[in-house]
Design a protein around this motif. Structure first.
Motif, PDB file in Angstrom:
ATOM      1  N   ALA A  18       0.288   5.204  -1.232  1.00 33.05           N
ATOM      2  CA  ALA A  18      -0.826   4.555  -0.549  1.00 33.05           C
ATOM      3  C   ALA A  18      -1.696   3.798  -1.548  1.00 33.05           C
ATOM      4  CB  ALA A  18      -1.653   5.594   0.207  1.00 33.05           C
ATOM      5  N   THR A  19      -1.929   4.394  -2.709  1.00 36.80           N
ATOM      6  CA  THR A  19      -2.736   3.743  -3.745  1.00 36.80           C
ATOM      7  C   THR A  19      -2.065   2.468  -4.234  1.00 36.80           C
ATOM      8  OG1 THR A  19      -3.554   5.924  -4.438  1.00 36.80           O
ATOM      9  CG2 THR A  19      -3.905   4.093  -5.951  1.00 36.80           C
ATOM     10  N   GLN A  20      -0.745   2.515  -4.425  1.00 43.39           N
ATOM     11  CA  GLN A  20      -0.026   1.334  -4.888  1.00 43.39           C
ATOM     12  C   GLN A  20      -0.075   0.214  -3.848  1.00 43.39           C
ATOM     13  OE1 GLN A  20       1.341   0.749  -7.865  1.00 43.39           O
ATOM     14  NE2 GLN A  20       0.772   2.756  -8.667  1.00 43.39           N
ATOM     15  N   ILE A  21       0.049   0.565  -2.571  1.00 44.24           N
ATOM     16  CA  ILE A  21      -0.044  -0.442  -1.514  1.00 44.24           C
ATOM     17  C   ILE A  21      -1.442  -1.060  -1.506  1.00 44.24           C
ATOM     18  CG2 ILE A  21      -0.006  -0.790   0.986  1.00 44.24           C
ATOM     19  CD1 ILE A  21       2.139   1.403   1.139  1.00 44.24           C
ATOM     20  N   LEU A  22      -2.459  -0.222  -1.635  1.00 45.02           N
ATOM     21  CA  LEU A  22      -3.842  -0.724  -1.678  1.00 45.02           C
ATOM     22  C   LEU A  22      -4.050  -1.699  -2.830  1.00 45.02           C
ATOM     23  CD1 LEU A  22      -6.238   2.286  -0.920  1.00 45.02           C
ATOM     24  CD2 LEU A  22      -6.067   0.133   0.329  1.00 45.02           C
ATOM     25  N   VAL A  23      -3.576  -1.331  -4.001  1.00 45.26           N
ATOM     26  CA  VAL A  23      -3.760  -2.166  -5.184  1.00 45.26           C
ATOM     27  C   VAL A  23      -3.111  -3.533  -4.979  1.00 45.26           C
ATOM     28  CG1 VAL A  23      -2.948  -2.455  -7.555  1.00 45.26           C
ATOM     29  CG2 VAL A  23      -4.100  -0.353  -6.892  1.00 45.26           C
ATOM     30  N   GLN A  24      -1.884  -3.530  -4.472  1.00 44.78           N
ATOM     31  CA  GLN A  24      -1.168  -4.795  -4.344  1.00 44.78           C
ATOM     32  C   GLN A  24      -1.776  -5.682  -3.264  1.00 44.78           C
ATOM     33  OE1 GLN A  24       3.210  -4.393  -4.668  1.00 44.78           O
ATOM     34  NE2 GLN A  24       2.840  -2.304  -5.327  1.00 44.78           N
ATOM     35  N   ARG A  25      -2.234  -5.076  -2.154  1.00 44.87           N
ATOM     36  CA  ARG A  25      -2.878  -5.885  -1.112  1.00 44.87           C
ATOM     37  C   ARG A  25      -4.247  -6.385  -1.578  1.00 44.87           C
ATOM     38  NH1 ARG A  25      -2.329  -7.900   4.356  1.00 44.87           N
ATOM     39  NH2 ARG A  25      -4.280  -9.083   4.516  1.00 44.87           N
ATOM     40  N   ALA A  26      -4.996  -5.566  -2.301  1.00 42.68           N
ATOM     41  CA  ALA A  26      -6.287  -5.988  -2.830  1.00 42.68           C
ATOM     42  C   ALA A  26      -6.119  -7.163  -3.794  1.00 42.68           C
ATOM     43  CB  ALA A  26      -6.989  -4.821  -3.515  1.00 42.68           C
ATOM     44  N   ALA A  27      -5.071  -7.133  -4.599  1.00 46.41           N
ATOM     45  CA  ALA A  27      -4.814  -8.226  -5.533  1.00 46.41           C
ATOM     46  C   ALA A  27      -4.542  -9.529  -4.776  1.00 46.41           C
ATOM     47  CB  ALA A  27      -3.630  -7.876  -6.431  1.00 46.41           C
ATOM     48  N   LEU A  28      -3.797  -9.445  -3.678  1.00 45.14           N
ATOM     49  CA  LEU A  28      -3.536 -10.632  -2.871  1.00 45.14           C
ATOM     50  C   LEU A  28      -4.830 -11.163  -2.254  1.00 45.14           C
ATOM     51  CD1 LEU A  28      -0.250  -9.599  -1.011  1.00 45.14           C
ATOM     52  CD2 LEU A  28      -0.479 -11.365  -2.758  1.00 45.14           C
ATOM     53  N   GLU A  29      -5.667 -10.250  -1.769  1.00 48.08           N
ATOM     54  CA  GLU A  29      -6.925 -10.652  -1.132  1.00 48.08           C
ATOM     55  C   GLU A  29      -7.845 -11.369  -2.118  1.00 48.08           C
ATOM     56  OE1 GLU A  29      -8.288 -10.291   1.964  1.00 48.08           O
ATOM     57  OE2 GLU A  29      -6.486  -9.418   2.875  1.00 48.08           O
ATOM     58  N   LEU A  30      -7.908 -10.865  -3.343  1.00 50.06           N
ATOM     59  CA  LEU A  30      -8.826 -11.422  -4.339  1.00 50.06           C
ATOM     60  C   LEU A  30      -8.160 -12.476  -5.216  1.00 50.06           C
ATOM     61  CD1 LEU A  30     -10.655  -8.133  -5.425  1.00 50.06           C
ATOM     62  CD2 LEU A  30     -11.423  -9.880  -3.794  1.00 50.06           C
ATOM     63  N   ASP A  31      -6.860 -12.750  -4.933  1.00 54.65           N
ATOM     64  CA  ASP A  31      -6.116 -13.779  -5.669  1.00 54.65           C
ATOM     65  C   ASP A  31      -6.104 -13.505  -7.169  1.00 54.65           C
ATOM     66  OD1 ASP A  31      -4.533 -16.030  -5.902  1.00 54.65           O
ATOM     67  OD2 ASP A  31      -6.222 -17.415  -6.057  1.00 54.65           O
ATOM     68  N   VAL A  32      -5.766 -12.270  -7.512  1.00 53.54           N
ATOM     69  CA  VAL A  32      -5.633 -11.886  -8.912  1.00 53.54           C
ATOM     70  C   VAL A  32      -4.322 -11.137  -9.075  1.00 53.54           C
ATOM     71  CG1 VAL A  32      -8.129 -11.731  -9.280  1.00 53.54           C
ATOM     72  CG2 VAL A  32      -6.857  -9.696  -8.570  1.00 53.54           C
ATOM     73  N   SER A  33      -3.940 -10.878 -10.300  1.00 55.11           N
ATOM     74  CA  SER A  33      -2.748 -10.089 -10.563  1.00 55.11           C
ATOM     75  C   SER A  33      -3.009  -8.616 -10.247  1.00 55.11           C
ATOM     76  CB  SER A  33      -2.333 -10.233 -12.029  1.00 55.11           C
ATOM     77  OG  SER A  33      -1.349  -9.278 -12.378  1.00 55.11           O
ATOM     78  N   ALA A  34      -1.969  -7.926  -9.762  1.00 55.66           N
ATOM     79  CA  ALA A  34      -2.116  -6.491  -9.500  1.00 55.66           C
ATOM     80  C   ALA A  34      -2.438  -5.721 -10.773  1.00 55.66           C
ATOM     81  CB  ALA A  34      -0.843  -5.943  -8.857  1.00 55.66           C
ATOM     82  N   GLU A  35      -2.087  -6.291 -11.923  1.00 52.29           N
ATOM     83  CA  GLU A  35      -2.371  -5.637 -13.194  1.00 52.29           C
ATOM     84  C   GLU A  35      -3.863  -5.651 -13.530  1.00 52.29           C
ATOM     85  OE1 GLU A  35       0.629  -7.317 -12.741  1.00 52.29           O
ATOM     86  OE2 GLU A  35       1.436  -5.282 -12.740  1.00 52.29           O
ATOM     87  N   GLU A  36      -4.658  -6.396 -12.753  1.00 55.28           N
ATOM     88  CA  GLU A  36      -6.106  -6.374 -12.943  1.00 55.28           C
ATOM     89  C   GLU A  36      -6.714  -5.048 -12.483  1.00 55.28           C
ATOM     90  OE1 GLU A  36      -8.143  -8.546 -14.291  1.00 55.28           O
ATOM     91  OE2 GLU A  36      -6.717 -10.162 -14.687  1.00 55.28           O
ATOM     92  N   PHE A  37      -5.923  -4.281 -11.709  1.00 55.87           N
ATOM     93  CA  PHE A  37      -6.383  -2.984 -11.226  1.00 55.87           C
ATOM     94  C   PHE A  37      -5.597  -1.868 -11.915  1.00 55.87           C
ATOM     95  CE2 PHE A  37      -7.168  -5.802  -7.593  1.00 55.87           C
ATOM     96  CZ  PHE A  37      -8.507  -5.529  -7.349  1.00 55.87           C
ATOM     97  N   GLU A  38      -6.244  -0.741 -12.062  1.00 56.21           N
ATOM     98  CA  GLU A  38      -5.569   0.459 -12.543  1.00 56.21           C
ATOM     99  C   GLU A  38      -5.506   1.463 -11.398  1.00 56.21           C
ATOM    100  OE1 GLU A  38      -5.806   3.767 -16.150  1.00 56.21           O
ATOM    101  OE2 GLU A  38      -7.293   2.160 -16.009  1.00 56.21           O
TER     102      GLU A  38
END
Length: 247
Positions: free
Chosen positions: A19-39
């Motif tokens: 669930a955390t990984q799905i959240l991170v990847q969708r949040a990255a799409l929403e904010l137009d940044v790389s998923a690596e911007e999140f930990e």
């Protein structure tokens, strides 16, 4: 979701991590940044309740997680709440668009991907978790956090949800695969009332009955009796499809 102790369950932890990984990847799409911007941090318990955690990858913070905690409209829900709602309901956007995708060869992601793959939530940066990740469990965990009535397959109509479509048939297949490994001592039957799979082990004149459950269902005898109804026999044991899939 704990790594060890009373609140440790490997399938539930896998669901929380997914669930955390799905959240991170969708949040990255929403904010137009790389998923690596999140930990994506380890899920944990706070006051006995599960908590999913993500943080900005930059040491001093980049403000991305702060933005997710703010409302899009003054007085409205937090941005992250809207993202979770989109994850669970918008079939034309990621992740459901990819999770439910059909391929040109007549196949589909749902049929081909039993746990996770690079077409859904696996990435090189989360390779340490690939053995745990499961896109279906991730969706179930997010839905359980947002819908207090969600029972992960125990309510009428749950079988139509993306994460539960075909689960019962898969449980039967896994039970049959296990039985085929030791056909002399193991057998399989489908319970008449609940429709769940039961693996029967016979040895030395004794028999043990293992009921195949969804990974997020409780496995204590009281709950098991409520799920099985007339099928319940004292002494029944429970196994879940997460462990049958991987062990």
């Amino acid at each position: 979701v704990a790594r060890r102790g009373e609140f440790s369950d490997i399938a539930t932890r896998a669901a929380a991590v997914s669930a955390t990984q799905i959240l991170v990847q969708r949040a990255a799409l929403e904010l137009d940044v790389s998923a690596e911007e999140f930990e994506a941090l380890e899920p944990r318990l706070r006051d006995g309740r599960p908590m999913l955690q993500i943080a900005d990858a930059l040491i001093n913070g980049s403000g991305l997680c702060r933005r997710l905690g703010e409302p899009n409209i003054p007085g409205g829900p937090s941005y992250i709440s809207e993202i979770v709602e989109a994850i669970l309901s918008r079939t034309g956007q990621w992740p459901l668009a990819d999770f439910l995708a059909s391929y040109g060869d007549g196949g589909s992601h749902q049929r081909q991907c039993k746990t996770s793959c690079y077409r859904c939530i696996q990435r090189f940066s989360n390779r340490a978790y690939h053995g745990l990740l499961d896109w279906r469990l991730g969706l179930s965990y997010l839905r359980a956090l947002t819908d207090p009535e969600y029972a992960c397959g125990l309510n009428p109509g749950d079988e139509n949800l993306p994460e539960l479509t075909g689960w019962l048939e898969r449980a039967h297949t896994l039970a049959e695969d296990i039985v085929s490994m030791r056909p002399r001592s193991l057998s399989h039957e489908q319970l008449a009332h609940s429709g769940l799979s039961c693996i029967i082990e016979r040895s030395g004149g004794e028999a043990w009955r293992y009921i195949v459950l969804h990974p997020l269902w409780r496995k204590d005898p009281e709950t098991l009796g409520g799920i099985l109804g007339p099928d319940f026999v004292p002494g029944m044991l429970a196994v879940d499809t997460y462990n049958l899939e991987r062990r």
